[in-house]
Structures are given as C-alpha cells and as structure tokens.
Design a protein around this motif. Structure first.
Motif, PDB file in Angstrom:
ATOM      1  N   PHE A  19       5.459  15.424 -12.138  1.00  0.00           N
ATOM      2  CA  PHE A  19       5.484  14.036 -11.919  1.00  0.00           C
ATOM      3  C   PHE A  19       5.997  13.618 -10.360  1.00  0.00           C
ATOM      4  N   LEU A  20       7.064  14.451  -9.860  1.00  0.00           N
ATOM      5  CA  LEU A  20       7.358  14.461  -8.374  1.00  0.00           C
ATOM      6  C   LEU A  20       6.388  15.017  -7.384  1.00  0.00           C
ATOM      7  N   THR A  21       5.566  16.247  -7.787  1.00  0.00           N
ATOM      8  CA  THR A  21       4.363  16.490  -7.008  1.00  0.00           C
ATOM      9  C   THR A  21       3.456  15.667  -7.033  1.00  0.00           C
ATOM     10  N   TYR A  22       2.935  15.022  -7.936  1.00  0.00           N
ATOM     11  CA  TYR A  22       1.716  14.168  -8.083  1.00  0.00           C
ATOM     12  C   TYR A  22       1.879  12.797  -7.175  1.00  0.00           C
ATOM     13  N   ALA A  23       3.479  12.203  -7.317  1.00  0.00           N
ATOM     14  CA  ALA A  23       3.731  11.105  -6.530  1.00  0.00           C
ATOM     15  C   ALA A  23       4.039  11.338  -5.102  1.00  0.00           C
ATOM     16  N   ASN A  24       4.382  12.663  -4.743  1.00  0.00           N
ATOM     17  CA  ASN A  24       4.486  13.077  -3.392  1.00  0.00           C
ATOM     18  C   ASN A  24       3.089  13.252  -2.783  1.00  0.00           C
ATOM     19  N   SER A  25       2.245  13.617  -3.410  1.00  0.00           N
ATOM     20  CA  SER A  25       0.683  13.831  -3.013  1.00  0.00           C
ATOM     21  C   SER A  25       0.169  12.393  -2.552  1.00  0.00           C
ATOM     22  N   LEU A  26       0.419  11.322  -3.479  1.00  0.00           N
ATOM     23  CA  LEU A  26      -0.109   9.918  -3.263  1.00  0.00           C
ATOM     24  C   LEU A  26       0.752   9.384  -1.706  1.00  0.00           C
ATOM     25  N   ARG A  27       1.780   9.996  -1.634  1.00  0.00           N
ATOM     26  CA  ARG A  27       2.397   9.362  -0.394  1.00  0.00           C
ATOM     27  C   ARG A  27       1.945   9.992   0.863  1.00  0.00           C
ATOM     28  N   SER A  28       1.147  11.127   0.612  1.00  0.00           N
ATOM     29  CA  SER A  28       0.752  12.115   1.988  1.00  0.00           C
ATOM     30  C   SER A  28      -0.980  11.788   2.110  1.00  0.00           C
ATOM     31  N   ALA A  29      -1.264  10.616   1.230  1.00  0.00           N
ATOM     32  CA  ALA A  29      -3.050  10.190   1.422  1.00  0.00           C
ATOM     33  C   ALA A  29      -3.180   9.709   2.739  1.00  0.00           C
ATOM     34  N   ASP A  30      -4.312   9.677   2.573  1.00  0.00           N
ATOM     35  CA  ASP A  30      -5.205   9.107   3.853  1.00  0.00           C
ATOM     36  C   ASP A  30      -5.025   7.449   3.677  1.00  0.00           C
ATOM     37  N   LEU A  31      -4.849   6.985   2.767  1.00  0.00           N
ATOM     38  CA  LEU A  31      -4.657   5.355   2.511  1.00  0.00           C
ATOM     39  C   LEU A  31      -3.446   4.916   3.285  1.00  0.00           C
ATOM     40  N   SER A  32      -3.426   3.802   4.023  1.00  0.00           N
ATOM     41  CA  SER A  32      -2.140   3.492   4.513  1.00  0.00           C
ATOM     42  C   SER A  32      -0.992   3.138   3.828  1.00  0.00           C
ATOM     43  N   PRO A  33       0.270   3.564   4.099  1.00  0.00           N
ATOM     44  CA  PRO A  33       1.241   3.153   3.496  1.00  0.00           C
ATOM     45  C   PRO A  33       1.253   1.732   3.184  1.00  0.00           C
ATOM     46  N   ARG A  34       0.900   0.747   4.088  1.00  0.00           N
ATOM     47  CA  ARG A  34       1.154  -0.475   3.866  1.00  0.00           C
ATOM     48  C   ARG A  34       0.205  -1.062   2.674  1.00  0.00           C
ATOM     49  N   LEU A  35      -1.050  -0.458   2.622  1.00  0.00           N
ATOM     50  CA  LEU A  35      -1.904  -0.914   1.495  1.00  0.00           C
ATOM     51  C   LEU A  35      -1.494  -0.372   0.193  1.00  0.00           C
ATOM     52  N   ARG A  36      -1.165   0.908   0.453  1.00  0.00           N
ATOM     53  CA  ARG A  36      -0.642   1.580  -0.866  1.00  0.00           C
ATOM     54  C   ARG A  36       0.623   0.640  -1.469  1.00  0.00           C
ATOM     55  N   GLU A  37       1.555   0.424  -0.719  1.00  0.00           N
ATOM     56  CA  GLU A  37       2.659  -0.355  -1.182  1.00  0.00           C
ATOM     57  C   GLU A  37       2.328  -1.811  -1.584  1.00  0.00           C
ATOM     58  N   LEU A  38       1.263  -2.538  -0.965  1.00  0.00           N
ATOM     59  CA  LEU A  38       0.867  -3.879  -1.557  1.00  0.00           C
ATOM     60  C   LEU A  38       0.299  -3.464  -2.832  1.00  0.00           C
ATOM     61  N   ALA A  39      -0.409  -2.417  -3.176  1.00  0.00           N
ATOM     62  CA  ALA A  39      -1.047  -2.298  -4.460  1.00  0.00           C
ATOM     63  C   ALA A  39       0.110  -1.848  -5.406  1.00  0.00           C
ATOM     64  N   ILE A  40       1.005  -1.120  -5.208  1.00  0.00           N
ATOM     65  CA  ILE A  40       2.352  -0.769  -5.938  1.00  0.00           C
ATOM     66  C   ILE A  40       3.161  -1.973  -6.484  1.00  0.00           C
ATOM     67  N   LEU A  41       3.122  -2.929  -5.438  1.00  0.00           N
ATOM     68  CA  LEU A  41       3.917  -4.230  -5.637  1.00  0.00           C
ATOM     69  C   LEU A  41       3.288  -5.130  -6.385  1.00  0.00           C
ATOM     70  N   THR A  42       1.803  -5.170  -6.235  1.00  0.00           N
ATOM     71  CA  THR A  42       1.019  -5.779  -7.186  1.00  0.00           C
ATOM     72  C   THR A  42       1.202  -5.490  -8.602  1.00  0.00           C
ATOM     73  N   VAL A  43       0.972  -4.184  -8.844  1.00  0.00           N
ATOM     74  CA  VAL A  43       0.975  -3.607 -10.098  1.00  0.00           C
ATOM     75  C   VAL A  43       2.315  -4.136 -10.618  1.00  0.00           C
ATOM     76  N   GLY A  44       3.452  -4.069  -9.986  1.00  0.00           N
ATOM     77  CA  GLY A  44       4.840  -4.398 -10.286  1.00  0.00           C
ATOM     78  C   GLY A  44       4.850  -5.775 -10.728  1.00  0.00           C
ATOM     79  N   HIS A  45       4.330  -6.671  -9.934  1.00  0.00           N
ATOM     80  CA  HIS A  45       4.263  -8.140 -10.410  1.00  0.00           C
ATOM     81  C   HIS A  45       3.282  -8.459 -11.432  1.00  0.00           C
TER      82      HIS A  45
END
Length: 184
Positions: free
Chosen positions: A48-74
């Motif tokens: 789980f940690l390894t996979y989550a870390n791989s998402l954080r080191s992706a080419d996708l901008s952290p800003r867009l990733r966090e907007l997507a995550i926050l949207t999922v949460g909402h």
C-alpha cells in the motif's frame, strides 16, 4: 470507533518493527490511524505504501493530483480523506480559498479550465465509475496520455482508500478538524 484496533509499534511483534520504521520515515508522526489499522495486514500495508509513493512521484502535477484526491474525498464525504489532504493541497500550491471551494468547483471562479476538467473526471468516476467521453476529452485536452493514466490511477487509488476507511470506520485523529462535522 474503528472496527479493528489500531496496532501501534509497542503492540506489534518484533518482525513488524521495520514496517513502523518505514511509516515513521515516510509518513507523518504520529502515525495516522489508517496505517495503524492496516498494520494488521503488514504485507499489504507495505505494498500500500509503495503504491501510494509511486503516485506521488508521477509526472502528473501534485496540484492536479491533490485536486483530484480532494474531489474524491468531497464526492464520498470522506472527512478523513479531505482532512488529511488539505495540507498536501496547500503544499502543492492550492490556496485556502480553493480548498474551501472544492465541493463547489463547477461554480467557482477559483479553478481554471484544466483544474475543473480534472476535478470533473474525479467526481464522475467516483460517483458513476464510468466517465462520459465528453468528460474524458475535456481532461485529455490538457494532459498527456501518461498523465491521464497517472490521474486515473490516482483517482481509483483514493477511491479504494476512502472505501477502506469507511469499511474499517477509521477515526479522524484529534489534530485534524473534520470538514464534515456531522459525519466521519
């Protein structure tokens, strides 16, 4: 109250200590409740940690990733997810105003066309699973194929996370304000 006890370092057997070392090195201290619950399945938590870390080191901008995550949460009303990712959103360059506007992103002037397209994709995928061609194309107009796949993996990953939190009834830690006070 969580449906499984939180397994703290002092309660774990000696073979699991390296996993707690990893949690403390890679994540916030004190260790978040989600990880303490998942520690009952150490092999899966490690993956789980390894996979989550791989998402954080992706080419996708952290800003867009966090907007997507926050949207999922909402979209799922996961107070745990939103509370934990607001600080990540701030680190990624979102403002406090933007964090407060995620739930109403469609009518907010605080997000640009690309951000709204990403958030729409996250919301539609979360609530309907399949996304319309129109929603996909709006996001694809701004992102490379690699970024689209990374975004899709992030949206799906955090959807699994909110479901794990809901299934296990993970408690929001006291040092995080619940963005949905009437729920967890």
């Amino acid at each position: 109250m969580a449906r499984v006890p939180y397994l703290r370092r002092e309660d774990a057997d000696e073979a699991q200590k390296p996993l707690y070392d990893r949690l403390e090195a890679e994540r916030k201290v004190p260790t978040a409740n989600i990880f303490l619950a998942l520690a009952h399945a150490p092999t899966q938590l490690d993956a789980f940690l390894t996979y989550a870390n791989s998402l954080r080191s992706a080419d996708l901008s952290p800003r867009l990733r966090e907007l997507a995550i926050l949207t999922v949460g909402h979209a799922t009303r996961s107070g745990y997810e939103v509370a934990h990712h607001q600080s990540h959103g701030l680190k990624a360059g979102l403002t406090g105003e933007q964090l407060a506007a995620v739930a109403d992103f469609e009518s907010s002037g605080l997000f640009d066309e690309m951000e709204r397209a990403v958030m729409r994709l996250a919301k539609e995928s979360t609530l309907q699973v399949d996304v319309s061609e129109e929603t996909w194309r709006a996001a694809a107009a701004h992102l490379t194929d690699r970024q689209l796949v990374e975004l899709s993996l992030s949206i799906a990953w955090y959807n699994s996370g909110v479901r794990i939190m809901g299934l296990l009834d993970i408690d929001l830690e006291d040092n995080y304000p619940n963005p949905f006070p009437s729920s967890q």
